[in-house]
Motif scaffolding. Structure first.
Motif, PDB file in Angstrom:
ATOM      1  N   GLU A 167       0.827  -1.210   0.000  1.00 56.54           N
ATOM      2  CA  GLU A 167       0.000   0.000   0.000  1.00 56.54           C
ATOM      3  C   GLU A 167       0.860   1.256   0.000  1.00 56.54           C
ATOM      4  O   GLU A 167       0.573   2.230  -0.707  1.00 56.54           O
ATOM      5  N   GLN A 168       1.924   1.247   0.789  1.00 54.67           N
ATOM      6  CA  GLN A 168       2.842   2.394   0.827  1.00 54.67           C
ATOM      7  C   GLN A 168       3.512   2.606  -0.526  1.00 54.67           C
ATOM      8  O   GLN A 168       3.617   3.737  -1.018  1.00 54.67           O
ATOM      9  N   LEU A 169       3.953   1.520  -1.135  1.00 52.02           N
ATOM     10  CA  LEU A 169       4.661   1.635  -2.412  1.00 52.02           C
ATOM     11  C   LEU A 169       3.721   2.061  -3.533  1.00 52.02           C
ATOM     12  O   LEU A 169       4.130   2.796  -4.446  1.00 52.02           O
ATOM     13  N   LYS A 170       2.481   1.627  -3.485  1.00 54.93           N
ATOM     14  CA  LYS A 170       1.514   2.040  -4.502  1.00 54.93           C
ATOM     15  C   LYS A 170       1.218   3.533  -4.409  1.00 54.93           C
ATOM     16  O   LYS A 170       0.846   4.168  -5.405  1.00 54.93           O
ATOM     17  N   LYS A 171       1.402   4.106  -3.214  1.00 55.40           N
ATOM     18  CA  LYS A 171       1.216   5.539  -3.008  1.00 55.40           C
ATOM     19  C   LYS A 171       2.497   6.326  -3.263  1.00 55.40           C
ATOM     20  O   LYS A 171       2.582   7.523  -2.971  1.00 55.40           O
ATOM     21  N   LYS A 172       3.510   5.645  -3.812  1.00 53.67           N
ATOM     22  CA  LYS A 172       4.811   6.269  -4.123  1.00 53.67           C
ATOM     23  C   LYS A 172       5.555   6.708  -2.868  1.00 53.67           C
ATOM     24  O   LYS A 172       6.376   7.631  -2.916  1.00 53.67           O
ATOM     25  N   LYS A 173       5.275   6.058  -1.749  1.00 54.93           N
ATOM     26  CA  LYS A 173       5.974   6.350  -0.503  1.00 54.93           C
ATOM     27  C   LYS A 173       7.258   5.520  -0.418  1.00 54.93           C
ATOM     28  O   LYS A 173       7.361   4.442  -1.000  1.00 54.93           O
ATOM     29  N   THR A 174       8.236   6.022   0.330  1.00 55.36           N
ATOM     30  CA  THR A 174       9.511   5.325   0.484  1.00 55.36           C
ATOM     31  C   THR A 174       9.410   4.243   1.552  1.00 55.36           C
ATOM     32  O   THR A 174       8.933   4.496   2.656  1.00 55.36           O
ATOM     33  N   VAL A 175       9.845   3.048   1.195  1.00 56.60           N
ATOM     34  CA  VAL A 175       9.951   1.954   2.153  1.00 56.60           C
ATOM     35  C   VAL A 175      11.388   1.456   2.107  1.00 56.60           C
ATOM     36  O   VAL A 175      11.901   1.108   1.039  1.00 56.60           O
ATOM     37  N   ARG A 176      12.034   1.454   3.256  1.00 51.40           N
ATOM     38  CA  ARG A 176      13.434   1.007   3.330  1.00 51.40           C
ATOM     39  C   ARG A 176      13.533  -0.160   4.305  1.00 51.40           C
ATOM     40  O   ARG A 176      13.095  -0.057   5.451  1.00 51.40           O
ATOM     41  N   ILE A 177      14.122  -1.237   3.834  1.00 56.50           N
ATOM     42  CA  ILE A 177      14.199  -2.477   4.614  1.00 56.50           C
ATOM     43  C   ILE A 177      15.652  -2.901   4.771  1.00 56.50           C
ATOM     44  O   ILE A 177      16.468  -2.717   3.862  1.00 56.50           O
ATOM     45  N   GLU A 178      15.951  -3.479   5.908  1.00 42.93           N
ATOM     46  CA  GLU A 178      17.281  -4.043   6.165  1.00 42.93           C
ATOM     47  C   GLU A 178      17.157  -5.542   6.406  1.00 42.93           C
ATOM     48  O   GLU A 178      16.336  -5.997   7.196  1.00 42.93           O
TER      49      GLU A 178
END
Length: 500
Positions: A167-178
């Protein structure tokens, strides 16, 4: 024969059912979200690791996530993803290996598979898709047999955790994972196990090579081999009348069985032959592996592979005896060990093989071969470098043996171990001796070329001088003759004047 083949099919289906109901086991990695803040969790997210790819044990990767609006079952044609990145891919339509391979070719540093089905154990927290039912068993990211070329890590996130990220990525929001990989490292000693089989071709090269690493690690690492067989009684390899129904796949009248490596029950190596060689190797370990190193076990496996690993010689006692003679091993003592634990002929329990069946079930062994380090399955290909790094990562900080510090970060760990801890040059660089030798050779060659050029120039100058001399000397001689003629005329005039 029809009854036998029907029983073989049942046994095979039983083995598949065991695999499908086994637990995936503990993970050796952590997955944490750093952005956005409202998705962060102190202890990270529950996930499952792929049984293929090469995780960087002892290291971590942190990147922004890109959502593939594509099943990645085929290479993306219009992807504009800037490397490096983590690729989030929906589960389904093809194998995990195929998705990860296409993502790797597209430049992904890691792949996160988003589960699209709720697990029944997660019903309280997972919202299922319309007209779908929950899954009773977790999906296993197994290798489909072609994952040897996968070099990036991949994991699976459960639906209730993956949906908010999408949902975040579809809204063009940044998601950063480690993603971070580590193994339990409580002290200065590592315990590691290998689940394999005498006819397991995937681990053949590893078993032939890794004995050198085991010797170099010494008593700081305790090794234990396990042999993969299956329970013939549970697989209905004995009927109600006590008759064996799985033909030559089993020993002890249907108690302990193995698959036919040739795929032909009428030819070559039988399942019973595999069980026989399995108990033999377990007895060799019992007799020679009390130090946790078992160099004799590694020597036997290596020489047996060289001499007897054929359809004609695998089951022959003469070949086995020849191998043991080569490595100075007592054949009779090994044979007595097999008999002491119950033998292989009669309808009696063999306690060593029973232990293998119990350990397989308690550890949830699904894929074979597999290595466990400090109780955690090592993910990735069963290769020298992968296992060596995993073992070295299992020591507490500053307690690893010298060979780990010398070789774990080398470009070629195997060569380093064989060279006694001397690390070869990294890829793209050259050894100092090679550089000095090349420089000296270059100086010598340049000097020789310089001398040759000087000598050639001298010869050319001499030739030019000779040419000039040849061109102008006739003129000088002619001028000299003219001057002589003028002198003669002057003399004649002077003489005439004196006479008059």
């Amino acid at each position: 024969m029809t009854m036998y083949r029907s029983s073989l099919v049942k046994a095979f289906l039983f083995a598949l059912s065991v695999c499908s109901t086994a637990q995936a086991g503990k993970v050796s990695s952590s997955l944490k979200i750093h952005l956005p803040k409202d998705l962060t969790r102190v202890n990270g997210y529950d996930h499952r690791e792929a049984l293929f790819g090469i995780p960087p044990y002892g290291g971590s990767i942190q990147q922004n996530v890109v959502y593939a609006d594509h099943d990645m079952c085929t290479p993306p044609t219009n992807a504009n993803w800037k490397s490096p990145y983590f690729l989030l891919v929906d589960r389904g339509n093809c194998s995990f290996v195929q998705k990860v391979r296409n993502a790797q070719h597209a430049g992904a540093a890691a792949v996160i598979i988003a589960d699209n089905t709720c697990q029944c154990s997660h019903e309280k927290v997972c919202t299922p898709e319309a007209n779908t039912e929950c899954e009773k068993h977790e999906p296993i990211m197994a290798d489909d047999g072609s994952g040897f070329d996968i070099t990036i890590p991949s994991v699976l996130m459960f639906k209730q955790d993956a949906d908010p990220i999408k949902e975040q990525l579809k809204k063009k929001k940044t998601v950063r994972i480690e993603l971070q990989w580590s193994l339990p490292n409580p002290d200065d000693h590592v315990e590691w196990d290998l689940w394999t089989s005498p006819t397991d071709f995937v681990s053949t090269r590893f078993k032939a090579e890794f004995g050198d690493a085991v010797k170099a690690l010494g008593n700081s690492a305790t090794f234990k081999p396990h042999m993969y067989i299956y329970d013939g009684l549970d697989a209905n390899c004995r009927d109600d009348e006590g008759m064996t129904t799985c033909f030559n796949l089993c020993t002890n009248e249907g108690r302990y069985c193995a698959t036919d490596p040739d795929g032909d029950i009428d030819f070559g190596i039988s399942g019973a032959d595999v069980v026989t060689e399995s108990i033999r190797r377990l007895c060799i370990w019992e007799l020679y592996g009390d130090d946790g190193v078992g160099q004799e076990w590694w020597d036997y496996v290596r020489v047996f592979t060289d001499k007897c690993d054929t359809s004609a010689d695998f089951m022959k006692d003469a070949c086995v005896r020849a191998v043991m003679e080569d490595i100075d091993m007592d054949y009779d003592m090994v044979d007595q060990c097999i008999f002491r634990h119950g033998g292989l002929q009669d309808d009696v329990a063999n306690d060593v093989l029973d232990t293998q069946l119990d350990d397989k079930e308690s550890n949830g062994i699904v894929i074979m071969p597999v290595v466990y380090v400090n109780g955690v399955a090592v993910r990735g290909a069963l290769e020298f470098a992968v296992v060596f790094k995993a073992i070295c990562a299992g020591y507490a900080e500053d307690t690893a043996p010298a060979i780990c510090n010398q070789c774990a970060s080398c470009a070629d760990e195997k060569e380093c171990v064989l060279n006694g801890g001397r690390c070869s040059a990294a890829a793209g660089s050259v050894k100092q001796s090679t550089f000095v030798g090349s420089l000296a050779l270059t100086i010598v060659v340049c000097s020789m070329v310089g001398v040759l050029m000087y000598m050639r120039q001298q010869r050319m100058m001499k030739d030019q001088v000779r040419g000039i001399l040849k061109e102008y000397m006739p003129l000088d001689l002619q001028n000299q003759n003219v001057d002589n003629a003028f002198d003669d005329d002057d003399d004649d005039l002077q003489l005439k004047g004196e006479m008059s």
